[in-house]
Write a protein that holds these residues in place. Structure first.
Motif, PDB file in Angstrom:
ATOM      1  N   LEU A  63       0.881  -1.032  -0.040  1.00 13.26           N
ATOM      2  CA  LEU A  63      -0.145  -0.177  -0.137  1.00 13.26           C
ATOM      3  C   LEU A  63       1.068   1.213   0.029  1.00 13.26           C
ATOM      4  O   LEU A  63       1.773   1.200   0.670  1.00 13.26           O
ATOM      5  N   ALA A  64       0.610   2.057  -0.753  1.00 12.20           N
ATOM      6  CA  ALA A  64       0.954   3.594  -0.719  1.00 12.20           C
ATOM      7  C   ALA A  64       0.663   4.306   0.119  1.00 12.20           C
ATOM      8  O   ALA A  64      -0.443   4.162   1.033  1.00 12.20           O
ATOM      9  N   GLU A 105      -6.303   5.496  -3.223  1.00 16.13           N
ATOM     10  CA  GLU A 105      -5.417   4.601  -2.671  1.00 16.13           C
ATOM     11  C   GLU A 105      -4.552   3.964  -3.854  1.00 16.13           C
ATOM     12  O   GLU A 105      -4.800   3.986  -4.784  1.00 16.13           O
ATOM     13  N   GLY A 106      -3.558   3.224  -3.570  1.00 16.16           N
ATOM     14  CA  GLY A 106      -2.708   2.671  -4.657  1.00 16.16           C
ATOM     15  C   GLY A 106      -1.742   1.649  -4.201  1.00 16.16           C
ATOM     16  O   GLY A 106      -1.554   1.569  -2.683  1.00 16.16           O
ATOM     17  N   LEU A 107      -1.411   0.934  -4.808  1.00 16.73           N
ATOM     18  CA  LEU A 107      -0.363  -0.244  -4.597  1.00 16.73           C
ATOM     19  C   LEU A 107       0.797   0.037  -5.457  1.00 16.73           C
ATOM     20  O   LEU A 107       0.888   0.080  -6.712  1.00 16.73           O
ATOM     21  N   ILE A 108       1.803   0.048  -4.642  1.00 17.73           N
ATOM     22  CA  ILE A 108       3.191   0.208  -5.324  1.00 17.73           C
ATOM     23  C   ILE A 108       4.031  -1.086  -5.540  1.00 17.73           C
ATOM     24  O   ILE A 108       3.996  -1.793  -4.543  1.00 17.73           O
ATOM     25  N   ASP A 138       9.905  -2.678  -6.242  1.00 20.39           N
ATOM     26  CA  ASP A 138      10.856  -1.651  -6.765  1.00 20.39           C
ATOM     27  C   ASP A 138      10.457  -0.298  -6.527  1.00 20.39           C
ATOM     28  O   ASP A 138      11.697   0.437  -6.744  1.00 20.39           O
ATOM     29  N   GLY A 139       9.617   0.082  -6.427  1.00 21.21           N
ATOM     30  CA  GLY A 139       9.225   1.564  -6.231  1.00 21.21           C
ATOM     31  C   GLY A 139       8.919   2.349  -7.271  1.00 21.21           C
ATOM     32  O   GLY A 139       8.819   3.657  -7.424  1.00 21.21           O
ATOM     33  N   LEU A 187       6.170   6.362 -10.980  1.00 23.48           N
ATOM     34  CA  LEU A 187       6.519   7.565  -9.957  1.00 23.48           C
ATOM     35  C   LEU A 187       7.586   8.150 -10.127  1.00 23.48           C
ATOM     36  O   LEU A 187       7.750   9.415  -9.326  1.00 23.48           O
ATOM     37  N   GLU A 188       8.257   8.101 -11.123  1.00 18.71           N
ATOM     38  CA  GLU A 188       9.614   9.025 -11.465  1.00 18.71           C
ATOM     39  C   GLU A 188       9.031  10.372 -11.769  1.00 18.71           C
ATOM     40  O   GLU A 188       9.642  11.271 -11.713  1.00 18.71           O
TER      41      GLU A 188
END
Length: 85
Positions: A21-22, A53-56, A59-60, A81-82
């Motif tokens: 989870l983020a 909500e988000g799932l990361i 490795d990010g 996400l960069e």
């Protein structure tokens, strides 16, 4: 909120790594970018809806949005996400 048991089973559809989870602070930054029209999904389309909500990916690098408690695990809908750097 995603059921913790379900979260343990979910993996990235692209490389099968785990997801988590983020944090709320990251979600807030994403929503700022959405409001400014600066956030795009993996295929370059603008993200127009707020992220609740988000799932990361472990490795990010990517976030998969969660809409009304349902993870959207489509590679094209993932948010790199960069963009937030």
């Amino acid at each position: 909120m995603i059921d913790p048991g379900l979260l343990e089973l979910l993996v990235c559809p692209e490389n099968r790594t785990g997801l988590h989870l983020a944090e709320e602070s990251l979600v807030a930054r994403l929503n700022e970018a959405v409001a400014e029209g600066k956030l795009k999904n993996r295929v370059g389309q603008p993200v127009r809806s707020r992220v609740d909500e988000g799932l990361i990916r472990d490795d990010g690098t990517l976030l998969y949005p969660v809409v009304e408690g349902i993870p959207v695990l489509l590679i094209d809908e993932a948010i790199p996400l960069e963009q937030l750097e």
